[in-house]
Design an enzyme around this catalytic site. Structure first.
Site, PDB file in Angstrom:
ATOM      1  N   GLN A 144       0.825  -1.205   0.000  1.00 44.64           N
ATOM      2  CA  GLN A 144       0.000   0.000   0.000  1.00 44.64           C
ATOM      3  C   GLN A 144       0.860   1.255   0.000  1.00 44.64           C
ATOM      4  OE1 GLN A 144      -2.977  -1.933   3.143  1.00 44.64           O
ATOM      5  NE2 GLN A 144      -3.629   0.117   2.613  1.00 44.64           N
ATOM      6  N   ARG A 167      -8.826  -0.094   7.567  1.00 44.71           N
ATOM      7  CA  ARG A 167      -9.687   0.982   7.112  1.00 44.71           C
ATOM      8  C   ARG A 167      -9.940   1.970   8.245  1.00 44.71           C
ATOM      9  NH1 ARG A 167     -14.189  -0.686   2.565  1.00 44.71           N
ATOM     10  NH2 ARG A 167     -14.373   1.382   1.714  1.00 44.71           N
TER      11      ARG A 167
END
Ligand SMILES: Cc1cc2nc3c(=O)[nH]c(=O)nc-3n(C[C@H](O)[C@H](O)[C@H](O)COP(=O)(O)OP(=O)(O)OC[C@H]3O[C@@H](n4cnc5c(N)ncnc54)[C@H](O)[C@@H]3O)c2cc1C
Lengths: 303, 828
Positions: B243, B390
């Protein structure tokens, strides 16, 4: 998820399968593969040889014959779900099929494979017990039948001999006054049961003349509950009666705590699910009420 | 928190001379500008099965790595015998810590400056920790080889939860760093004295314990990489599930000693990240070391259980919340205690300077004068991590706490929870708002959001239905849960957040080609968020281009400008800002070229956002598009301008953005089984200006599904021996489409005043905001019988336990009505 090496055999007749099983060293039978293949990929099972039944067309049937509803070893969960034979009278089959795993697994997995797997969390063993069915086995010595209540021994263990395979499971055909149902509690779609209860009743003149109750996932095997059956037989169906039968089933249950629920909860749910199953079975036997109309709770959705 | 004092040169581009985009008013320019529902450019390859994930990468001579893992949670490694594995056909090498030590790779730094073993030499600290690795010709042979590695362990008593880790006689997890206890850090925020005073003076105080369980991000693609050392060019290329490719390049270089310009990280299509793919894991290092030693490409891809059992988890916060209030419901203080389980290493994926991340946003959407929080973090014999999933660095825990506590207060006061919220909201005219714990909220309009939510869901009718069901002794109870959360996303500012010292800016580079098409390279990286579309829309908006003429590239450190990655909803707030600013820099140069082409003074050239053209002031017919100007920049460059048309921006945000929402969850609770049926979920989100409403909606749908999973199903559980008891998808339950209720999304728009395009992040809002709405709903259903809390996941067992305790449980046979033919008269 990487299976160890194995050898694959694909017989095309029962006879060939039986002789392969006899001649090979510790062969493992493969039906739908929905339990066996995951175990192989986790390396919990590492068979050297696999005898694959999928090429034996003669085992692919679901039919009523000789006073039985018969399911051949290649009858898939989805076949039960879709069969026109499965209606009000085999309500527990109609209830169970759409509750087993998910659609992909149901397209491959077999009812017989589920019985052979003898997982106490499997649903079909409970249905087989509730219908007082039997297992038909083939070995080098020919064919024999094993009553459902003598079949299951321990988790993943049964009375089938090493060199036998199951060709069929069957239950007596259902009369018009018979009704059955299955209720299962799970945390999400596609899951095994936290607890399940199947009930079957036969009514005559407003009284229960024959009854069975069987349970899923609350003991070391699928189990039937003779006390509950005895309590129901000869009685008129009522809320109180079913409540008592539910309590007897809960007492009979021997659940363990796990990730999904405590033993206490599961025991309480056996009481609740048994009441629900008895209520549905009775509606079906008397051909009256919503359960009789739809055959299965699931089918009612979207109706 | 604001770093307005650090005015960077690009700050002048934050406010465009034409006021910037206003998608709510104009809805883009018809060519894929801001506010338009452009179909996602990336979906064609995904839908047709042509995505390219790490496991799709195949190279000549590629070997496969299987990691040998510890069955114990806490054990000394006595010895490791590798001979039998090494002797197997197809096994190329077996690596242990000793082999890695030769290259100084036996340990690696975590993102919290702790040190974690790549392969364990002395003591295993959590179950499934990496002990050895087998490199073989295919993945099956590697697995066969791993089975043959013999490791002798001397097992020790494990400590599995923070409560036990705290005890004085608890086994010590980290002797390796001379720890004498399991305590990692204490963190405190707010004003303790003021808070105590407020509590003493309060009419009403409430307290509730709540455990935010350990979760796993569980991306469908597990972690993995293909490391390829090129001896001829002395270059290491690693395709990995990352990421944050650039940050990983820097870390890779620091750990391996390979110069940074000789390290290339490629993050191809990533099958979900959710924070799980921010840290570096031992498997990456092992594969790279193996490739370096063997001079062949090495692939390592986790199995599902390896991913759940060993990689970065989320939450595991044991919290006690307290609220002080006046008798008419005005909150005067909030106080929080937290016990945090960080696992065997302090390896939380959180780059802020605050040990507990952004947890101090726990005053939420409410104007609370006094606040105090205290947290103790502990090592345990469980997988390391925290933060991921998240979540902007613990905002999820903070929002859960305050949104639950407000409900607890409403219950105590017997007030409608909507009313309590209204009473305490930060008023619209108070923004920018300084919170008691030191944040500066950029913008918000909480009353408008809640009013719209209540109206859209017919809140009053729902309350009536709830009463009716109670009165009728219905089998199913109705519960209505609210959550009016405020999020905090968009890290930096660089002075408050960094990874390995690199400040958390983000970047974009825009290059116009002679034919008027654009290539945009961004430092952030998509894992499903849709950057290839939304970032193209930002450029299309700012330069008047057609979105189809803008190509967005990301995920390759050899070509992209340096970025800090995509997580914690930071892409749009930071990378999106960089993209808009870079576009405005391009536009600035374009303006002077336009003046040259139009043969007027630059002051006489004006930009028209709607048509996407420059024209001569007062003479709209005399116009030029950016495409025209791009051509001119190469073919007729002005005497005082270099040829070409491009710009780059590295954007250090002056503040976070503070999206918010008003969620309404309606549940039915089955009194017989404790099953909860979410009948409806209404989510109103305000993320400022929306670049692509369809993409926003998609993000919310996915996040709500995850919030439902959190509230109802998910929990990485351990037994007393430290065995992971929910280490696969049969036991770690993810919701499927069947568990997801009808979702209704809605919005208001309150632009961020400091963001170049007025946008805020949105990806994590639903995961952050929905769990308290669901728990509040379930509690709400049973509140009349005195239930004040249910811990997550709200399994049927837990809910039924509450029903039973409260006297609400029911048996189906109680209301059974049977109508059996042949039944004899009653009384028989
Ligand atoms: C995710 C998941 C969810 C599931 N959920 C459920 C559920 O909710 N309820 C449920 O009941 N089941 C569930 N199952 C199991 C599923 O129903 C399997 O299909 C079934 O248990 C086995 O049938 P099979 O045909 O796939 O057998 P296989 O996997 O092929 O075989 C299973 C075992 O039975 C033996 N065997 C198979 N056929 C024969 C035969 N004819 N004679 C002798 N031995 C034989 C095999 O050797 C093997 O040991 C689930 C499975 C999965 C993977």
């Amino acid at each position: 998820m990487k299976a160890a090496q194995f050898e694959h055999h694909e017989p095309t007749t029962v006879e060939e399968a039986v002789s392969l099983i006899e001649s090979l060293d510790e062969p493992t039978i493969l039906a739908g593969g929905q339990s066996l293949v995951p175990m192989m990929r986790f390396r919990l099972a590492r068979p050297e040889t696999v005898v694959d039944l999928n090429g034996i067309d003669e085992l692919d049937y679901l039919q009523e014959a000789d006073g039985y509803l018969k399911l051949g070893a290649l009858a898939r969960h989805a076949d039960v779900e879709e069969s026109s034979l499965i209606d009000r009278q085999y309500g527990s089959f109609a209830d169970t099929a759409p509750l087993v795993a998910d659609p992909q697994i149901r397209n491959r997995g077999t009812v017989v494979g589920s019985i052979a797997q003898s997982d106490p969390k499997g649903d079909w063993g409970t249905v087989l017990l509730a219908h007082e069915g039997e297992v038909v086995a083939h070995g080098p010595g020919g064919e024999r039948t094993i009553p459902a209540d003598e079949f299951f021994l321990l988790p993943y263990d049964n009375t089938l001999a090493e060199d036998e395979l199951i060709t069929e499971v069957r239950v007596p055909t259902s009369g018009d006054d018979e009704g059955s149902a299955y209720h299962k509690l799970k945390r999400k779609v596609g899951d095994y049961a936290m607890a399940g209860s199947a009930a079957r009743v036969v009514l005559d003149g407003g009284r229960i003349t024959d009854a069975t109750v069987a349970l899923t996932a609350v003991d070391i095997t699928n189990v039937s509950v003779p006390d509950a059956a005895d309590h129901l037989e000869g009685e008129r169906p009522s809320g109180d009666l079913f409540k008592q039968a539910g309590e007897l089933a809960a007492e009979h249950a021997n659940p363990e705590s796990d990730e999904h629920g405590s033993a206490e909860y599961k025991r309480n749910m056996v009481r609740v699910l048994t009441q629900r199953a008895l209520a549905d079975a009775t509606e079906r036997a008397s051909n009256d009420g919503p359960a009789a109309r739809y055959g299965t709770d699931q089918m009612a959705v979207g109706d | 928190m604001s770093s307005d004092t650090r005015e960077k040169p690009d700050a002048k581009y934050r406010h465009d001379e034409d006021g910037g985009p206003d998608p709510e008013e104009h809805g883009g320019h018809g060519r894929g500008g801001m506010g338009e529902e452009v179909k996602r450019k990336e979906d064609r390859r995904f839908i047709t099965g042509r995505g390219n994930y790490v496991d799709d990468v195949k190279k000549d001579g590629m070997l496969h790595c299987e990691v040998v893992r510890s069955p114990h949670a806490h054990a000394e490694v006595k010895n490791i015998k590798t001979e039998r594995a090494e002797a197997m056909d197809g096994v190329v090498a077996v690596l242990t810590a000793e082999d890695l030590e030769a290259y100084d790779l036996a340990t690696m730094p975590t993102l919290m400056d702790d040190t974690q073993e790549v392969l364990v030499k002395d003591k295993v600290k959590f179950q499934s920790q990496e002990v050895a690795a087998v490199i073989a010709e295919d993945r099956y042979l590697a697995k066969d080889g791993a089975e043959k590695v013999q490791v002798n362990y001397d097992s020790r008593e494990p400590v599995v939860d923070a409560e036990t880790a705290k005890r004085e006689d608890a086994p010590v997890v980290r002797e390796d760093i001379d720890q004498e206890s399991n305590h990692i850090f204490t963190w405190e925020t707010g004003d303790e004295a003021a808070t105590r005073e407020a509590f003493e003076a309060a009419d009403v105080t409430v307290e509730e314990d709540m455990y935010y369980q350990r979760l796993h991000p569980a991306p469908i693609e597990t972690c993995g990489c293909v490391a390829d050392w090129d001896q001829d060019n002395e270059k290491m290329t690693v395709h990995m599930t990352s990421q944050a490719p650039h940050a990983h390049r820097t870390l890779f270089s620091m750990v391996s000693g390979i110069p940074e310009h000789k390290v290339r990280i490629v993050s191809p299509d990533v099958g979900g990240g959710f924070g799980n793919k921010v840290p570096i894991y031992p498997g990456y290092v092992i594969a790279a070391a193996a490739s370096y030693v063997l001079e062949q490409p090495v692939k390592w891809v986790e199995e599902r259980s390896e991913n759940i059992q060993t990689t970065s988890f989320a939450r595991d916060y044991d919290m006690t919340g307290r609220i002080a209030a006046t008798e008419d419901g005005e909150i005067t203080a909030v106080d929080v205690d937290v016990l945090a389980n960080h696992g065997a290493y302090n390896a939380a994926a959180q780059p802020s300077k605050f040990p507990a991340g952004f947890f101090k946003i726990f005053t939420g959407s409410y104007d609370i004068d006094a606040a105090h929080g205290e947290l103790e973090a502990y090592y345990t014999n469980t997988a390391p991590g925290g933060i991921a999933y998240r979540c902007s660095f613990r905002v999820t825990e903070a929002v859960y706490l305050i949104e639950r506590m407000v409900k607890v207060l409403a219950q105590e006061l017997d007030m409608d929870p909507a009313e309590v919220r209204r009473k305490n909201f930060i008023p619209e005219d108070a923004f920018p708002y300084e919170s008691a714990t030191g944040w500066t909220y950029d913008s918000g309009d909480y009353h408008r959001a809640l009013d719209k939510a209540l109206e859209s869901t017919n809140y009053h009718d729902l309350r009536e239905e709830q009463q009716r069901r109670i009165e009728k002794d219905d089998d199913k109870l109705l519960g209505i849960g609210l959550s009016t959360f405020t999020e905090i996303v968009g890290a930096g500012p660089g002075k408050q957040c960094d990874i390995a010292g690199v400040e958390m800016f983000d970047s974009a580079e825009i290059r116009l080609h002679p034919t008027g098409k654009a290539t945009v390279r961004i430092g952030v990286q998509t894992q499903g968020q849709g950057h290839e579309t939304t970032f193209a829309q930002i450029v299309a908006e700012e330069l008047g281009l057609d979105v189809d003429d803008v190509q967005v590239e990301h995920g390759d450190t050899d070509t992209e400008p340096y970025g800090l990655g995509t997580y914690a909803s930071r892409s749009t707030p930071v990378g999106g800002a960089a993209t808009a600013v870079a576009a405005r820099k391009v536009r600035e140069k374009a303006k002077s070229i336009a003046a040259n082409e139009l043969e007027v003074a630059e002051e006489d050239v004006v930009w028209d956002r709607e048509s996407g053209q420059f024209h001569v002031q007062g003479v709209p017919e005399q116009s030029l598009s950016i495409a025209d100007i791009a051509g001119a920049s190469y073919m007729n460059s002005p005497p005082d301008q270099e040829p070409g048309l491009e710009a780059v921006d590295y954007y250090d945000p002056p503040n976070m953005t503070f999206p918010f929402g008003a969620y309404v969850c309606v549940v039915e609770v089955d009194r017989e089984t404790g099953e909860v049926d979410i009948r409806k979920f209404y989510a109103l989100d305000d993320c400022g200006n929306r670049i692509n409403p369809m993409v926003v909606e998609g993000q919310i749908h996915g996040g709500l599904a995850q919030g439902i999973g959190t509230a109802m199903m998910e929990h990485v559980s351990y037994d007393d021996n430290g065995n992971v008891t929910a280490g696969d998808f049969m036991n770690y339950l993810l919701p499927t489409a069947m568990e997801i209720p009808e979702m209704e999304t809605d919005y208001t728009v309150t632009p961020s005043p400091h963001h170049p395009i007025g946008a805020k992040g949105v990806g994590e809002s639903p995961t952050v905001g929905s769990p308290p709405a669901i728990v509040n709903a379930v509690v709400d259903a049973m509140e009349h019988a005195g239930v004040s809390h249910v811990d997550m996941p709200m399994t049927p067992d837990r809910v039924w336990g509450k029903l039973e305790e409260a006297g609400l449980a029911k048996d189906p046979a109680e209301d059974l009505e049977l109508d059996i033919d042949g039944e004899e008269a009653a009384g028989d």
